[in-house]
Design a protein around this motif. Structure first.
Motif: not given
Length: 143
Positions: A14-15, A18, A21, A127, A130-131
């Motif tokens: 996920a990180e 960032r 994306t 990512f 997770s958002r």
């Protein structure tokens, strides 16, 4: 909406998703407003209000994707696929008589690639997953 446990994407990515994306969303905005900006540079201001409205609507949609809206993501991906295909085909038709049509076809391919990246890149999907989870938790906490 599937739970994060059901997601096929690794939450550890996920990180790292960032920046890709952000690059994809900014790229979509740039490809969308390029004809408008090119027209402004050439002094074409006939449809200024409408083009500013389109640019603002595009920015709002992409901002919603960034914030974690699933419907905005689905709409963005769908519009990328449809617009990419239409722009590509129109560019091919124009390209048979004018070299600028090949540039238009290239823009269609960019739409298709960026839309596909929102769906098929594992880091971007992690990512966004997770958002989506964060946004879902925020919405559930509201009274």
């Amino acid at each position: 909406m599937p739970s994060p446990a059901a997601s096929p994407f690794d939450p550890r990515l996920a990180e790292s998703g960032r920046l890709p994306t952000l690059v994809v969303l900014v790229g979509l905005f740039m490809v969308t407003v390029t004809p408008f900006v090119a027209g402004l540079v050439q002094g074409q201001t006939a449809d200024l209000g409408r083009n500013l409205l389109y640019a603002a609507a595009t920015a709002a949609l992409l901002w919603s994707v960034w914030r974690g809206s699933v419907w905005a993501w689905r709409l963005t991906v769908g519009m990328c696929m449809v617009a990419g295909l239409v722009v590509f085909v129109v560019g091919l038709l124009v390209g048979s008589v004018n070299w600028q049509g090949w540039v238009v076809s290239g823009a269609g391919l960019v739409y298709l690639l960026l839309g596909t990246a929102l769906v098929g890149t594992a880091a971007i999907r992690a990512f966004l997953d997770s958002r989506w989870e964060m946004r879902g938790q925020q919405l559930r906490r509201r009274p």
